[in-house]
Scaffold this active site. Structure first.
Site, PDB file in Angstrom:
ATOM      1  N   ARG A 243       2.346  -3.654  -8.779  1.00 38.90           N
ATOM      2  CA  ARG A 243       2.029  -4.342  -7.716  1.00 38.90           C
ATOM      3  C   ARG A 243       2.933  -5.001  -6.590  1.00 38.90           C
ATOM      4  O   ARG A 243       2.632  -4.907  -5.392  1.00 38.90           O
ATOM      5  CB  ARG A 243       1.571  -5.541  -8.290  1.00 38.90           C
TER       6      ARG A 243
ATOM      7  N   TYR B 145     -16.682  15.394  21.063  1.00 40.22           N
ATOM      8  CA  TYR B 145     -17.079  16.614  20.574  1.00 40.22           C
ATOM      9  C   TYR B 145     -16.412  17.565  21.588  1.00 40.22           C
ATOM     10  O   TYR B 145     -16.329  17.568  22.485  1.00 40.22           O
ATOM     11  CB  TYR B 145     -18.533  17.069  20.620  1.00 40.22           C
TER      12      TYR B 145
ATOM     13  N   TYR C 292      -6.848 -24.166   2.391  1.00 39.54           N
ATOM     14  CA  TYR C 292      -7.437 -23.010   2.902  1.00 39.54           C
ATOM     15  C   TYR C 292      -7.090 -21.817   1.747  1.00 39.54           C
ATOM     16  O   TYR C 292      -6.093 -22.121   1.247  1.00 39.54           O
ATOM     17  CB  TYR C 292      -7.199 -22.508   4.258  1.00 39.54           C
TER      18      TYR C 292
ATOM     19  N   CYS D 177       0.851  -1.229   0.124  1.00 32.43           N
ATOM     20  CA  CYS D 177      -0.023   0.100  -0.044  1.00 32.43           C
ATOM     21  C   CYS D 177       1.015   1.310  -0.071  1.00 32.43           C
ATOM     22  O   CYS D 177       0.316   2.228  -0.336  1.00 32.43           O
ATOM     23  CB  CYS D 177      -0.968   0.117   1.168  1.00 32.43           C
TER      24      CYS D 177
ATOM     25  N   THR E 166     -11.326 -24.324   1.297  1.00 30.70           N
ATOM     26  CA  THR E 166     -11.612 -24.526  -0.133  1.00 30.70           C
ATOM     27  C   THR E 166     -12.572 -26.094   0.173  1.00 30.70           C
ATOM     28  O   THR E 166     -12.825 -26.565   0.885  1.00 30.70           O
ATOM     29  CB  THR E 166     -10.675 -24.792  -0.970  1.00 30.70           C
TER      30      THR E 166
HETATM   31  P1  FAD Z   1      -0.617 -10.013  -1.769  1.00 28.76           P
HETATM   32  O1  FAD Z   1      -0.458  -9.286  -0.734  1.00 28.76           O
HETATM   33  O2  FAD Z   1      -0.621  -9.416  -3.234  1.00 28.76           O
HETATM   34  O3  FAD Z   1       0.637 -11.495  -1.736  1.00 28.76           O
HETATM   35  C1  FAD Z   1       0.470 -12.444  -2.616  1.00 28.76           C
HETATM   36  C2  FAD Z   1       1.912 -12.925  -2.835  1.00 28.76           C
HETATM   37  O4  FAD Z   1       1.786 -14.249  -3.247  1.00 28.76           O
HETATM   38  C3  FAD Z   1       2.561 -12.161  -3.827  1.00 28.76           C
HETATM   39  O5  FAD Z   1       3.668 -11.596  -3.221  1.00 28.76           O
HETATM   40  C4  FAD Z   1       2.768 -13.066  -5.085  1.00 28.76           C
HETATM   41  O6  FAD Z   1       4.291 -13.064  -5.486  1.00 28.76           O
HETATM   42  C5  FAD Z   1       2.993 -14.390  -3.925  1.00 28.76           C
HETATM   43  N1  FAD Z   1       2.648 -15.442  -4.946  1.00 28.76           N
HETATM   44  C6  FAD Z   1       1.699 -15.474  -5.807  1.00 28.76           C
HETATM   45  N2  FAD Z   1       1.580 -16.868  -6.578  1.00 28.76           N
HETATM   46  C7  FAD Z   1       2.682 -17.499  -6.009  1.00 28.76           C
HETATM   47  C8  FAD Z   1       3.094 -18.861  -6.321  1.00 28.76           C
HETATM   48  N3  FAD Z   1       2.469 -19.605  -7.132  1.00 28.76           N
HETATM   49  N4  FAD Z   1       4.186 -19.084  -5.567  1.00 28.76           N
HETATM   50  C9  FAD Z   1       4.626 -18.378  -4.482  1.00 28.76           C
HETATM   51  N5  FAD Z   1       4.035 -17.255  -4.396  1.00 28.76           N
HETATM   52  C10 FAD Z   1       3.013 -16.803  -4.977  1.00 28.76           C
HETATM   53  N6  FAD Z   1      -5.346  -2.317  -0.093  1.00 28.76           N
HETATM   54  C11 FAD Z   1      -5.939  -1.481   0.865  1.00 28.76           C
HETATM   55  O7  FAD Z   1      -6.692  -1.934   1.901  1.00 28.76           O
HETATM   56  N7  FAD Z   1      -5.470  -0.180   1.172  1.00 28.76           N
HETATM   57  C12 FAD Z   1      -4.614   0.384   0.196  1.00 28.76           C
HETATM   58  O8  FAD Z   1      -4.117   1.604   0.430  1.00 28.76           O
HETATM   59  C13 FAD Z   1      -4.124  -0.301  -0.666  1.00 28.76           C
HETATM   60  N8  FAD Z   1      -3.115  -0.015  -1.416  1.00 28.76           N
HETATM   61  C14 FAD Z   1      -2.358  -0.676  -2.624  1.00 28.76           C
HETATM   62  C15 FAD Z   1      -1.475  -0.066  -3.378  1.00 28.76           C
HETATM   63  C16 FAD Z   1      -0.919  -0.999  -4.114  1.00 28.76           C
HETATM   64  C17 FAD Z   1      -0.157  -0.330  -5.191  1.00 28.76           C
HETATM   65  C18 FAD Z   1      -1.241  -2.263  -4.450  1.00 28.76           C
HETATM   66  C19 FAD Z   1      -0.867  -3.199  -5.300  1.00 28.76           C
HETATM   67  C20 FAD Z   1      -2.205  -3.065  -3.464  1.00 28.76           C
HETATM   68  C21 FAD Z   1      -3.000  -1.946  -2.685  1.00 28.76           C
HETATM   69  N9  FAD Z   1      -3.763  -2.476  -1.808  1.00 28.76           N
HETATM   70  C22 FAD Z   1      -4.330  -1.750  -0.667  1.00 28.76           C
HETATM   71  C23 FAD Z   1      -4.306  -3.955  -1.756  1.00 28.76           C
HETATM   72  C24 FAD Z   1      -3.574  -4.936  -0.786  1.00 28.76           C
HETATM   73  O9  FAD Z   1      -2.360  -4.688  -0.943  1.00 28.76           O
HETATM   74  C25 FAD Z   1      -4.181  -6.134  -0.942  1.00 28.76           C
HETATM   75  O10 FAD Z   1      -5.476  -6.411  -0.800  1.00 28.76           O
HETATM   76  C26 FAD Z   1      -3.324  -7.127  -0.096  1.00 28.76           C
HETATM   77  O11 FAD Z   1      -2.105  -7.291  -0.216  1.00 28.76           O
HETATM   78  C27 FAD Z   1      -3.834  -8.760  -0.626  1.00 28.76           C
HETATM   79  O12 FAD Z   1      -3.291  -9.655   0.158  1.00 28.76           O
HETATM   80  P2  FAD Z   1      -3.021 -11.151  -0.385  1.00 28.76           P
HETATM   81  O13 FAD Z   1      -1.969 -11.612   0.694  1.00 28.76           O
HETATM   82  O14 FAD Z   1      -4.219 -11.493  -0.825  1.00 28.76           O
HETATM   83  O15 FAD Z   1      -1.895 -10.830  -1.584  1.00 28.76           O
END
Ligand code: FAD
Length: 687
Positions: A135, A426, A280, A44, A274
């Site tokens: 990302r 307030y 999960y 973020c 799942t």
């Molecule tokens: P992620 O945090 O994306 O993590 C997934 C990880 O899994 C990645 O690092 C990826 O490389 C890894 N991965 C994928 N497939 C594989 C595999 N096959 N083997 C090994 N590793 C793998 N949300 C908010 O609420 N507020 C914000 O201000 C906000 N700002 C954001 C700004 C940016 C630029 C971005 C990109 C996102 C933002 N978000 C924000 C969204 C938030 O970051 C995501 O909702 C959150 O990170 C989701 O978490 P996650 O664990 O599902 O996925």
């Protein structure tokens, strides 16, 4: 017996699951697989590192693999990608990108938190140099280094969601000229069009150009500047840098190939399990239940991912824990503006066939008599039974606090009647004795009690055969600045004595600037026997912003047409008369300018600062209409500035201001006087 748990994905959801699981069990073997270079980083925060607000790259890393090992005894394997899941053998096939070798790892429980990937539609030229998605840290490094190397001057951000607008702000901070291109007719899809219009009005005033309702057709390589971006309507824009932020798609490939059930995301139970009880899934990759509609939804946010991580860990550790759904509470800073939402918007409710009402109010962020109060626009959607369904707020301070209260109310299933009773903090610097949240409760309850009926600005704008009388109860000077076509202007103070001028047959729509005086007029009319009376929801403020957006179809060329005669000169600040109108809501700033200019000698110069974006759009046409000269206008980091010389004359001491008439300069103007023309009112909010 200790479990062996493999977690795929080492950022928000994955890292949270791992940490919680270790806190519940010392014995479990926990392996965290991350295909990228880093775990648990602040995704973020990435736009703010690119923009320079976060000055050190290191600050993006919340946790390192070493610390995860030392503190939590978790086996973190970065650059290790899960390639396939063998559910029968309970094994994951992993590729170690450091060694190039593939290996298999067994599990008792597997957790999928692979996130969502940015959409990259197959547009011609999309793989050209200079086009980026954001990302990961690696994406960030690529954008950052490209900017350091090439010193780009023009950027196009494709997609006006949260990340797109954050990038627009941060690139603007780095001195780039930014154009946002968006296929939808508005920015920020969680907002309704009327609230988005306020954001669009502000962005234009800040100097962010937009092409709304227009998509990219093709990217062309160009000479000199790196790219030409061809839009669907044929317009050709040049750019040195393009950011694609058109949305994300859940990473479901591994799950689908393993035969797990997949819809728009991986399908899970309320235990985040799942169809395979040993697996999960959580975070951006899963389909959740929309807390309001109960329907499946994909809502990629950090808060839900982190909380789901805790739930997954609890369930693996044998403590049953359920996820009840996501309500989509989110917040965005865009320059000085804050936009926040919770629950659902009109579009989602209509799609789901849910009956609803909505109210829009414009209270001040805190007591109008205390310096620094700023306008806050708050929209609330609720069912005919009073259930809170969603809320959206746009303003400059106290925005997220109100949405957080409403988010809590929504999740706790409070009704709009309950909001009236909430006892919130307030004191004048923070709020009003009736907080905006209480106010929303009062107005909504009035509506449900039958004391109050509204009509939305969109129904007036989109219905050319609208034939109700329209009554403008603002002061005459205010109405002269712009009114709804065909409206009769009878200032509120004269209404009782001029009721005879109104037709008693057919409906009457009352309006004022923000809806308070017109509500008083509404009650006068009702109590005097007028039957079909409606108050314009959100007042002229919403009507004018929305009407401007709809009639110009989000096209900056027509929007900026009143900029053409703006000078780029200024006079020395010492010789100008200062007028600080920060905190005053429109049309207050223009009215104050009008009064001050009247007192000034011909040729004298007035330096104005105001926070309401309506001022930015109104001042040029006001100067034109009143025969005064707008020497320049801009934004100084605190508010919108304008330098006006009384009368039509030649520009004195011209000083070049740079190419853009609107420039965002870091804090040169303060609102220490905190002057504001708002008057207290019995309802606790001011116009
Ligand atoms: P992620 O945090 O994306 O993590 C997934 C990880 O899994 C990645 O690092 C990826 O490389 C890894 N991965 C994928 N497939 C594989 C595999 N096959 N083997 C090994 N590793 C793998 N949300 C908010 O609420 N507020 C914000 O201000 C906000 N700002 C954001 C700004 C940016 C630029 C971005 C990109 C996102 C933002 N978000 C924000 C969204 C938030 O970051 C995501 O909702 C959150 O990170 C989701 O978490 P996650 O664990 O599902 O996925």
């Amino acid at each position: 017996m200790p479990n062996k748990v493999i977690i795929i994905g080492g950022v928000a959801g994955g890292a949270s699951t791992a940490a919680r699981l270790r806190r519940l069990s010392e014995k479990d073997e926990i392996i965290l697989l991350e295909r990228g270079d880093y775990i648990s980083y602040a995704n973020c925060g990435l736009p703010y590192y690119i923009g320079g607000t976060i000055d050190e790259r290191e600050k993006l890393f919340v946790m390192t693999p070493e610390k995860f090992k030392a503190w939590l005894n978790i086996d973190v394997r970065t650059k290790n990608e899960a390639l396939a899941i063998d559910r029968e053998k309970k094994e994951v096939e992993v590729k170690n990108h450091l060694t190039g070798k593939t290996y298999r790892e067994s599990y008792d429980f597997l957790v999928l938190s692979p996130g969502a990937e940015p959409l990259r539609p197959p547009l011609p030229g999309i793989d050209s140099e200079g086009i980026f998605s954001l990302r990961t840290v690696n994406d960030t490094d690529r954008i950052y280094n490209y900017m350091q190397r090439g010193c780009p001057k023009k950027a196009i951000v494709v997609g006006a969601g949260y990340i797109g607008l954050e990038m627009a702000e941060n690139l603007h901070h780095r001195g780039l000229e930014v154009i946002v291109v968006e296929l939808a007719p508005q920015v920020l899809p969680p907002l309704d069009a009327d609230m988005a219009a306020l954001v669009q009005q502000y962005l234009r005033a800040i100097g962010i150009q937009m092409r709304l309702g227009n998509g990219v057709k093709e990217f062309h390589k160009a000479e000199g500047s790196a790219l030409k971006v061809e839009l669907a309507d044929g317009e050709m824009l040049s750019a040195d840098l393009v950011i694609l932020s058109i949305g994300v798609k859940p990473e479901v490939k591994l799950a689908a190939e393993a035969g797990l059930e997949v819809g728009r995301g991986i399908i899970v139970t309320d235990k985040m399990q799942t169809v395979d009880p040993a697996i999960y899934a959580l975070g951006d990759a899963v389909e959740v239940k929309n807390l309001v509609t109960g329907k499946p939804a994909v809502i990629p946010l950090a808060g839900p991912a982190n909380k789901q991580g805790r739930i997954v860990a609890n369930n693996i550790a044998g403590r049953e824990d359920l996820y009840n759904g996501t309500q989509g509470t989110s917040v965005l800073k865009i320059f000085d503006m804050t936009v926040a939402t919770t629950g659902v918007n009109e579009r989602i409710l209509k799609d789901a066939g849910v009956d609803f009402h909505n109210i829009i109010i414009h209270p001040n962020s805190h007591a109008g008599y205390y310096p620094g109060a700023t306008p806050l626009s708050l929209k609330m959607l609720f069912s005919p039974e009073g259930k809170i369904l969603g809320a959206q707020a746009v303003g400059y301070s106290g925005v997220e606090k109100r949405i957080d209260v409403l988010a809590t109310a929504l999740r706790s299933r409070l009704t709009v009647a309950d909001l009236q009773e909430l006892e919130l903090t307030y004191a004048p610097p923070f709020s009003s004795a009736k907080d905006p949240v209480n106010m929303a409760g009062f107005v909504a309850s009035n509506m449900l009690n039958g004391d109050y009926q509204t009509i939305d600005a969109a129904s007036l704008i989109n219905n050319p055969s609208f034939n109700h009388q329209i009554l403008d109860v603002r002061e005459t000077e205010e109405a002269e600045l712009g009114k709804i076509p065909g409206a009769i202007n009878i200032p509120l103070g004269e209404l009782r004595s001029r009721l005879g001028e109104l037709k008693r047959t057919g409906g009457i729509v009352t309006y004022c600037s923000v809806g308070l005086r017109s509500y008083l007029a509404y009650r006068i009319l009702k109590l005097n026997g007028f039957e079909q009376v409606f108050n314009l929801n959100g007042g002229y403020r919403i009507f004018s912003a929305l009407n401007n957006e709809i009639s110009n179809k989000g096209d900056d060329h027509t929007m900026n047409s009143n900029n053409q005669n703006i000078g780029t000169a200024s006079v020395s600040p010492d010789s100008a008369i200062k007028l600080d109108l920060c905190g005053l809501q429109c049309p207050g700033p223009i009215m104050q300018v009008f009064r001050r200019i009247n007192e000034m000698p011909e040729g004298a110069v007035l330096d104005v600062c105001a926070t309401d974006p309506g001022f930015a759009s109104d001042i040029a046409s006001w100067c034109q209409r009143t025969g005064n000269t707008l020497l320049n206008r801009g934004h100084d980091g605190k508010g919108f500035t304008a330098q006006i010389r009384k009368g039509h004359d030649q520009v004195l001491n011209p000083v070049e201001q740079g190419p853009a008439a609107w420039q965002h300069k870091a804090g040169a103007f303060t609102d220490e006087h905190g002057r504001h023309g708002a008057k207290n009112d019995p309802h606790g909010y001011e116009e």
